[in-house]
Design an enzyme around this catalytic site. Sequence first.
Site, short mmCIF file in Angstrom:
data_model
loop_
_atom_site.label_atom_id
_atom_site.label_comp_id
_atom_site.label_asym_id
_atom_site.label_seq_id
_atom_site.Cartn_x
_atom_site.Cartn_y
_atom_site.Cartn_z
N GLY A 1 0.84 -1.20 0.00
CA GLY A 1 0.00 0.00 0.00
C GLY A 1 0.87 1.24 0.00
O GLY A 1 2.05 1.17 0.36
N CYS B 1 5.27 -6.14 1.54
CA CYS B 1 5.62 -4.71 1.50
C CYS B 1 5.00 -3.96 2.68
O CYS B 1 5.36 -4.19 3.81
CB CYS B 1 5.21 -4.14 0.15
SG CYS B 1 5.91 -2.52 -0.19
N TYR B 2 4.03 -3.06 2.44
CA TYR B 2 3.37 -2.36 3.56
C TYR B 2 2.83 -3.38 4.56
O TYR B 2 2.87 -3.15 5.77
CB TYR B 2 2.23 -1.50 3.01
CG TYR B 2 1.45 -0.76 4.07
CD1 TYR B 2 1.86 0.50 4.51
CD2 TYR B 2 0.29 -1.30 4.63
CE1 TYR B 2 1.15 1.19 5.49
CE2 TYR B 2 -0.43 -0.63 5.61
CZ TYR B 2 0.00 0.62 6.03
OH TYR B 2 -0.70 1.29 7.00
N HIS C 1 7.50 -7.80 -4.05
CA HIS C 1 6.18 -8.18 -4.56
C HIS C 1 6.23 -9.49 -5.33
O HIS C 1 6.66 -9.52 -6.48
CB HIS C 1 5.65 -7.06 -5.47
CG HIS C 1 5.31 -5.83 -4.71
ND1 HIS C 1 4.04 -5.58 -4.24
CD2 HIS C 1 6.08 -4.80 -4.29
CE1 HIS C 1 4.05 -4.45 -3.57
NE2 HIS C 1 5.27 -3.95 -3.58
N GLU D 1 3.79 -11.06 -6.54
CA GLU D 1 2.68 -11.16 -7.50
C GLU D 1 3.02 -10.63 -8.89
O GLU D 1 2.34 -10.94 -9.85
CB GLU D 1 1.44 -10.43 -6.94
CG GLU D 1 1.54 -8.91 -6.82
CD GLU D 1 2.24 -8.43 -5.55
OE1 GLU D 1 2.90 -9.24 -4.89
OE2 GLU D 1 2.15 -7.22 -5.23
N ASP E 1 -9.20 -4.79 -25.89
CA ASP E 1 -10.17 -4.74 -24.79
C ASP E 1 -11.58 -4.48 -25.31
O ASP E 1 -12.51 -5.21 -24.99
CB ASP E 1 -9.80 -3.64 -23.79
CG ASP E 1 -8.40 -3.81 -23.26
OD1 ASP E 1 -7.83 -4.90 -23.44
OD2 ASP E 1 -7.87 -2.85 -22.68
N LYS F 1 -4.76 -7.80 -19.05
CA LYS F 1 -4.64 -7.88 -20.51
C LYS F 1 -4.43 -9.31 -21.02
O LYS F 1 -5.07 -9.73 -21.98
CB LYS F 1 -3.46 -6.99 -20.92
CG LYS F 1 -3.34 -6.73 -22.38
CD LYS F 1 -4.50 -5.93 -22.88
CE LYS F 1 -4.15 -4.63 -23.46
NZ LYS F 1 -5.28 -3.73 -23.58
#
Length: 511
Positions: free
Chosen positions: A51, A78-79, A169, A171, A228, A367
């Site tokens: 965050g 992280c945060y 991170h 992810e 998209d 995407k």
Amino acid sequence: MIILIDFGSQTAHLIARRIRELGVGCEIVVPSEAAETIKQKKPEGIIFSGGPASVYEDDSPTIEKEIFELGIPILGICYGQQLMCQLLGGEVKPGFKKEYGPAVLESVDQRIGESGLFHGIPSGITVWMSHGDEVVKIPAGFQTFAVTKTIPHAVIENKDKKIYGIQFHPEVVHTEFGTEILENFIKICGLTPKRSEINEEFVKNIIEDVKDSVGGEKAICALSGGVDSSVAALLVFKAIGRNLTSLYIDSGLMREGETDALRQVFSKHYDMNIKVIDAKEEFLKNLKEVTDPEQKRKIIGKIFIEVFEKAAKENGAKFLVQGTIYPDVIESAGTKHAKVIKSHHNVGGLPENMNLVLIEPLRNFYKDEVRKIGKVLGLPEEIINRQPFPGPGLAVRIIGDVTEKKLEILRKADKIIQEEIGKTEWSEKLWQVFAVFTGVKTTGVRGDERAYGETIAIRAIEAQDAMSANFAKLPYELLEKISTRIVNEVKEVNRVVYDITNKPPATMEWE
Ligand code: XMP
């Protein structure tokens, strides 16, 4: 299932997606509702997201300490790591300098493999950092398993309580073994990970959802020809057929030949209701002398919606379909604690009194997932593999005010880039490649004459999703060819530069 507490991370949804891809349910909750939801749903594991806040600031998001006493494994990212350390008696401070980008994890005393989180993962992997603060003292009961050149506690663990903290991170795709780290956490939670996929069944469900929401009403769709909006249009077309009218608004901010290409593809392949509206003058008139990127986006968004509303009234539509995907939502701060990076026109710029009900079937997808859905739908490769193009078009690739002349120069330069890249295998590897009109004039020499002309920048990016990216290491020979052609064929340009910045800290587009 796993509960993910979202402290406003740009990538919270990406964490949830990774967990779901591993066949495990994941529910995102806001910090204020975390304790209650956890008590009710009894998840097998808890993840704290990153965050933008600092744990020592007033009003920074926090959680109730009782969460640590429930015996449920916790992973703080992280945060999330900083918050857990602060709440459990450790210490967090502003880092020596903010760190965005890659870092190498160094095992402390060769012990990293002993951490459950790093089971089977080698030492020395590259991970992705994006933070200002760092943990300087870990709480009692914790051990540090890895550091980086700048951070003293990059991987920490309380073995007895199964509480883990990582500063990087896992992810994002730039973190090596990121999925495996999350997989290990899932195993620590006593769950069995298995990878799931986007298939016909999955897509059928989305179509059914749209059918249920729209019923027998009419809808109009903002078709831009990009991946998209094409996938969104096709999903809705499959759901409601000719009750969908696809509107293509020619804003005059498109690349060379785009409008014709779109007509070709859609009339060739589908029996869709497509209407092309020429609104070039309207856009240019309203953009006159506007230089602020956010203002440009808002103006463009506003006109888009106005033109749509008018066409929708004529059409009798109640719904407006848009190809908004998850990064558009998150970067426009669609969730509670995230900061606004850019107000993408199709999210942030919508006027509140809009008379159309919004349908965004791709709002939860990235995407690459959208491309997979397109594939399942049988969309032609030429559309599926199309580079993303921003809604506000070339307006955000012209630094400063937008004029017909600048658009013309940019279009010519961009066409040369597309042609040269198209001849190489880079066209398949790049997320995007495009020209930017920098607005900087420099001195040059043409023949024996002094020239004072425009500077075009080339932006070429490799990425897996829109959250992070690297500039492409294009060969010098290719860059030279492009540069030579641009200065020879576009007479107003006498200098070409190459953008060598990653995202973060830069964004992909210049504005
Ligand atoms: P940035 O520049 O934010 O771009 O790193 C991430 C991706 O989003 C596209 N982009 C936009 N798309 N409206 C859009 O629909 C916008 O205002 C907008 N701004 C950027 C960009 O081309 C890249 O693929």
